[in-house]
Design a protein around this motif. Structure first.
Motif, PDB file in Angstrom:
ATOM      1  N   SER A  47      39.840 -12.169 -11.195  1.00  0.00           N
ATOM      2  CA  SER A  47      38.233 -12.588 -10.560  1.00  0.00           C
ATOM      3  C   SER A  47      37.634 -11.867  -9.451  1.00  0.00           C
ATOM      4  O   SER A  47      36.590 -12.325  -9.525  1.00  0.00           O
ATOM      5  CB  SER A  47      38.652 -14.114 -10.598  1.00  0.00           C
ATOM      6  N   GLU A  48      38.626 -10.742  -9.463  1.00  0.00           N
ATOM      7  CA  GLU A  48      37.950 -10.358  -8.354  1.00  0.00           C
ATOM      8  C   GLU A  48      36.880  -8.943  -8.734  1.00  0.00           C
ATOM      9  O   GLU A  48      36.171  -8.268  -7.718  1.00  0.00           O
ATOM     10  CB  GLU A  48      38.921  -9.406  -6.995  1.00  0.00           C
ATOM     11  N   ALA A  49      36.968  -8.834 -10.143  1.00  0.00           N
ATOM     12  CA  ALA A  49      36.418  -7.448 -10.338  1.00  0.00           C
ATOM     13  C   ALA A  49      34.499  -8.218 -10.761  1.00  0.00           C
ATOM     14  O   ALA A  49      34.417  -8.958  -9.996  1.00  0.00           O
ATOM     15  CB  ALA A  49      36.814  -6.928 -12.071  1.00  0.00           C
ATOM     16  N   SER A  50      34.105  -6.893 -11.137  1.00  0.00           N
ATOM     17  CA  SER A  50      32.799  -7.375 -10.884  1.00  0.00           C
ATOM     18  C   SER A  50      32.067  -7.702 -12.289  1.00  0.00           C
ATOM     19  O   SER A  50      31.173  -8.137 -12.337  1.00  0.00           O
ATOM     20  CB  SER A  50      31.922  -5.802 -10.750  1.00  0.00           C
ATOM     21  N   LEU A  51      33.056  -7.466 -13.579  1.00  0.00           N
ATOM     22  CA  LEU A  51      32.581  -8.356 -14.670  1.00  0.00           C
ATOM     23  C   LEU A  51      32.546  -9.756 -14.618  1.00  0.00           C
ATOM     24  O   LEU A  51      32.701 -10.662 -14.194  1.00  0.00           O
ATOM     25  CB  LEU A  51      33.937  -8.103 -15.298  1.00  0.00           C
ATOM     26  N   VAL A  52      30.603  -9.907 -15.560  1.00  0.00           N
ATOM     27  CA  VAL A  52      30.757 -10.901 -15.403  1.00  0.00           C
ATOM     28  C   VAL A  52      31.360 -12.123 -16.414  1.00  0.00           C
ATOM     29  O   VAL A  52      31.601 -11.468 -17.297  1.00  0.00           O
ATOM     30  CB  VAL A  52      28.927 -11.669 -15.378  1.00  0.00           C
ATOM     31  N   TYR A  53      31.980 -12.874 -16.300  1.00  0.00           N
ATOM     32  CA  TYR A  53      32.718 -13.150 -17.705  1.00  0.00           C
ATOM     33  C   TYR A  53      32.231 -14.588 -18.046  1.00  0.00           C
ATOM     34  O   TYR A  53      32.697 -16.265 -17.103  1.00  0.00           O
ATOM     35  CB  TYR A  53      34.308 -13.561 -17.586  1.00  0.00           C
ATOM     36  N   ARG A  68      24.365  -5.687 -26.236  1.00  0.00           N
ATOM     37  CA  ARG A  68      24.428  -4.572 -24.667  1.00  0.00           C
ATOM     38  C   ARG A  68      24.926  -4.634 -23.324  1.00  0.00           C
ATOM     39  O   ARG A  68      25.156  -4.316 -22.942  1.00  0.00           O
ATOM     40  CB  ARG A  68      22.859  -4.767 -25.696  1.00  0.00           C
ATOM     41  N   LEU A  69      25.018  -6.654 -23.461  1.00  0.00           N
ATOM     42  CA  LEU A  69      25.699  -7.099 -22.316  1.00  0.00           C
ATOM     43  C   LEU A  69      27.027  -6.949 -22.144  1.00  0.00           C
ATOM     44  O   LEU A  69      27.184  -6.331 -20.894  1.00  0.00           O
ATOM     45  CB  LEU A  69      25.658  -8.786 -22.627  1.00  0.00           C
ATOM     46  N   TRP A  70      28.014  -6.924 -23.134  1.00  0.00           N
ATOM     47  CA  TRP A  70      29.321  -5.984 -23.764  1.00  0.00           C
ATOM     48  C   TRP A  70      29.301  -4.777 -23.211  1.00  0.00           C
ATOM     49  O   TRP A  70      30.077  -4.691 -22.132  1.00  0.00           O
ATOM     50  CB  TRP A  70      29.616  -6.454 -24.731  1.00  0.00           C
ATOM     51  N   VAL A  74      29.295  -7.325 -18.945  1.00  0.00           N
ATOM     52  CA  VAL A  74      28.538  -9.025 -18.965  1.00  0.00           C
ATOM     53  C   VAL A  74      28.869  -9.559 -20.393  1.00  0.00           C
ATOM     54  O   VAL A  74      28.407  -9.115 -21.403  1.00  0.00           O
ATOM     55  CB  VAL A  74      27.032  -9.099 -18.489  1.00  0.00           C
ATOM     56  N   ILE A  75      30.374 -10.474 -20.026  1.00  0.00           N
ATOM     57  CA  ILE A  75      30.647 -10.599 -21.674  1.00  0.00           C
ATOM     58  C   ILE A  75      30.073 -12.407 -21.801  1.00  0.00           C
ATOM     59  O   ILE A  75      31.237 -13.648 -21.174  1.00  0.00           O
ATOM     60  CB  ILE A  75      32.251 -11.067 -21.890  1.00  0.00           C
ATOM     61  N   PRO A  76      29.100 -12.782 -22.421  1.00  0.00           N
ATOM     62  CA  PRO A  76      28.803 -14.091 -23.036  1.00  0.00           C
ATOM     63  C   PRO A  76      29.417 -13.873 -24.441  1.00  0.00           C
ATOM     64  O   PRO A  76      30.142 -13.137 -24.765  1.00  0.00           O
ATOM     65  CB  PRO A  76      26.900 -14.167 -23.430  1.00  0.00           C
ATOM     66  N   ASP A  77      29.591 -14.922 -25.601  1.00  0.00           N
ATOM     67  CA  ASP A  77      30.040 -14.876 -26.828  1.00  0.00           C
ATOM     68  C   ASP A  77      28.183 -15.019 -28.030  1.00  0.00           C
ATOM     69  O   ASP A  77      27.463 -15.829 -27.199  1.00  0.00           O
ATOM     70  CB  ASP A  77      30.826 -15.314 -27.426  1.00  0.00           C
ATOM     71  N   TYR A  78      28.215 -14.742 -28.511  1.00  0.00           N
ATOM     72  CA  TYR A  78      26.980 -15.210 -29.957  1.00  0.00           C
ATOM     73  C   TYR A  78      27.464 -15.938 -31.014  1.00  0.00           C
ATOM     74  O   TYR A  78      28.469 -16.291 -31.231  1.00  0.00           O
ATOM     75  CB  TYR A  78      26.327 -14.028 -30.523  1.00  0.00           C
ATOM     76  N   GLU A 108      28.840 -15.293  -9.728  1.00  0.00           N
ATOM     77  CA  GLU A 108      28.881 -14.945 -11.122  1.00  0.00           C
ATOM     78  C   GLU A 108      27.989 -14.671 -11.964  1.00  0.00           C
ATOM     79  O   GLU A 108      27.468 -14.048 -12.493  1.00  0.00           O
ATOM     80  CB  GLU A 108      30.929 -15.490 -11.806  1.00  0.00           C
ATOM     81  N   LEU A 109      28.022 -16.741 -12.271  1.00  0.00           N
ATOM     82  CA  LEU A 109      26.801 -17.047 -12.638  1.00  0.00           C
ATOM     83  C   LEU A 109      25.578 -16.034 -12.719  1.00  0.00           C
ATOM     84  O   LEU A 109      24.622 -15.646 -14.050  1.00  0.00           O
ATOM     85  CB  LEU A 109      26.811 -18.368 -12.432  1.00  0.00           C
ATOM     86  N   GLU A 110      25.468 -16.755 -11.473  1.00  0.00           N
ATOM     87  CA  GLU A 110      24.089 -15.766 -11.384  1.00  0.00           C
ATOM     88  C   GLU A 110      23.104 -14.615 -11.702  1.00  0.00           C
ATOM     89  O   GLU A 110      22.437 -13.505 -12.018  1.00  0.00           O
ATOM     90  CB  GLU A 110      23.705 -15.781  -9.434  1.00  0.00           C
ATOM     91  N   ARG A 111      24.417 -13.472 -11.072  1.00  0.00           N
ATOM     92  CA  ARG A 111      24.834 -11.786 -11.772  1.00  0.00           C
ATOM     93  C   ARG A 111      24.848 -11.962 -12.702  1.00  0.00           C
ATOM     94  O   ARG A 111      24.242 -11.170 -13.330  1.00  0.00           O
ATOM     95  CB  ARG A 111      25.455 -11.453 -11.228  1.00  0.00           C
ATOM     96  N   GLY A 112      25.538 -12.904 -14.195  1.00  0.00           N
ATOM     97  CA  GLY A 112      25.441 -12.838 -14.746  1.00  0.00           C
ATOM     98  C   GLY A 112      23.986 -13.157 -15.945  1.00  0.00           C
ATOM     99  O   GLY A 112      23.527 -12.582 -17.039  1.00  0.00           O
ATOM    100  N   MET A 113      23.515 -13.654 -15.360  1.00  0.00           N
ATOM    101  CA  MET A 113      21.919 -14.377 -16.070  1.00  0.00           C
ATOM    102  C   MET A 113      20.691 -13.595 -15.634  1.00  0.00           C
ATOM    103  O   MET A 113      19.529 -13.741 -16.412  1.00  0.00           O
ATOM    104  CB  MET A 113      22.100 -15.631 -14.919  1.00  0.00           C
TER     105      MET A 113
END
Length: 415
Positions: free
Chosen positions: A30-36, A368-370, A374-378, A397-402
């Protein structure tokens, strides 16, 4: 740029006011920059599992060895089932068991319910389901119907609004044995009125089975109060049980003695160690077990249950609503100018724990997000799914990902 700065400041304020903000530190990564954005498919690992797994190997497995079956493991599927029932399902003790995959438990309960209905009334040869349900649910229903000489009757479902009470009433009747529906749609996050649809089933003299895979741990569920007959759900999403962690089955106490589950294994026998020539189903929920319980797979979810029991499912739901509302507002401001539409209910009362955003470019955008961590799914058709786990997702995290979604979509459209 002003909108971006405003949303970033709002995210900071929301995190500062979040009563669950300390829970996020309880998850590895959770401390990483990755957006999950995929906690509704596979939850982050709880940090407590690192010590729990080591202690398990050194203690019950290495030190106590096979004695652990008598000392704790034989009871674990039922103890853990009762914890899930109390913390997240609104289910009294003795009605929930953990073991097998969601698919296997679906098969067991669908077939057991169908057989019981036909035994009581040979006319009841129909299983009602909807074509927008998760593929496994539809495949299991079709398979059981073919195997047992039944048939499937498909209820009308709106892709973004699910099966409503009127549609279900027009589908069921005196030939209905069982209805199989998802409480929260995997695609749109539409959340059904489970109490109302359960009443429709009972008015028709049928049983109902709810798939809770996208509900448990994210939205309040009240199986006993709703009068639900049967339910199944997985534990690797909002319960953070890890990849392939075992599912759970709920069977209302009033049905347990009359249902015969079809996979007769030694763990479901009345005397597990009799090793006798005949199978006699055990009383209560033990009869719904088949093989040896997956003890290792039950370890990780216990850490998340600790959190749910500590903060309460209502607080989790409140944050879930706040997260999805924030995602919708950002999408309206930043993504709708690019032609993105909301494929989830706009009213949070009808929306579960994720948000689906629709645009023809979303398959490429997801890929491209992956690449950008930045990890959503399709999900077809054209849906980018934002899965928000209230215990582990922050507003920042949500704001960065959006913002990353907007930038990636803009770049894709400019190609």
């Amino acid at each position: 740029m002003r909108a971006l700065r405003d949303f970033a400041a709002e995210a900071e304020a929301l995190d500062a006011a979040d009563p669950l903000r300390e829970c996020r530190a309880g998850f590895v990564g959770s401390e990483a920059s990755l957006v999950y954005f995929d906690g509704n498919s596979l939850g982050r690992p709880p940090a407590a599992v690192l010590d729990r797994l080591g202690a398990f190997v050194r203690g019950p497995w290495a030190d106590r060895l096979i004695r652990s079956w008598d000392e704790e493991w034989m009871a674990l599927p039922f103890e853990l089932g009762d914890r899930i029932g109390a913390a997240a399902l609104g289910a009294a003790a003795g009605q929930t068991v953990v073991g097998d995959s969601t698919t296997v438990l679906l098969y067991k309960l669908v077939r057991a319910a169908f057989d019981a209905a036909v035994t009581s009334d040979p006319r009841r040869l129909e299983i009602v389901a909807d074509r927008d349900n998760f593929p496994t649910d539809r495949y299991v229903v079709e398979g059981v119907a073919a195997e047992r000489g039944g048939r499937v009757r498909w209820a009308d479902a709106n892709a973004s609004a699910g099966v409503d009470e009127a549609a279900l009433r027009s589908t069921v009747g005196p030939e209905t044995a069982l209805i199989v529906l998802s409480h929260v749609s995997y695609r749109s996050a539409y959340m059904s009125d489970a109490a109302a649809l359960t009443r429709v089933a009972h008015d028709a003299g049928a049983m109902i089975l709810w798939d809770l895979c996208h509900s448990v741990g994210a939205v309040p569920v009240a199986l006993d109060r709703w009068g639900v007959d049967l339910a199944v759900g997985c534990t690797y999403k909002y319960l953070n049980g890890g990849p392939g962690s075992p599912a759970f089955a709920y069977v209302a106490a009033r049905h347990q003695e009359r249902l015969t589950q079809p996979i007769q294994g030694w763990m479901g026998n009345a005397d597990v160690f009799a090793m006798g020539p005949d199978y006699r189903p055990a009383p209560g929920m033990r009869r719904f077990l088949s093989g040896t319980p997956p003890v290792l797979g039950m370890l990780a979810m216990q850490a998340t249950l600790d959190m749910i029991e500590a903060v309460g499912i209502d607080a989790i739901r409140s944050k879930s609503v706040a997260l999805t509302e924030f995602a919708v507002r950002i999408s309206d401001a930043l993504l709708s100018p690019h032609g993105v539409s909301l494929a989830s209910p706009r009213d949070p009362a009808w929306r579960g724990g994720h948000v689906t955003l629709s645009h023809p470019a979303m398959r490429a955008v997801t890929a491209r997000l992956w690449e950008r961590d930045v990890i959503p799914d399709y999900r077809d058709p054209d849906g980018l799914r934002i899965g928000l786990s209230p215990l582990s997702t922050s507003f920042a995290e949500l704001e960065r990902g959006m913002r990353a979604v907007e930038a990636t979509l803009a770049a894709e459209l400019a190609r």
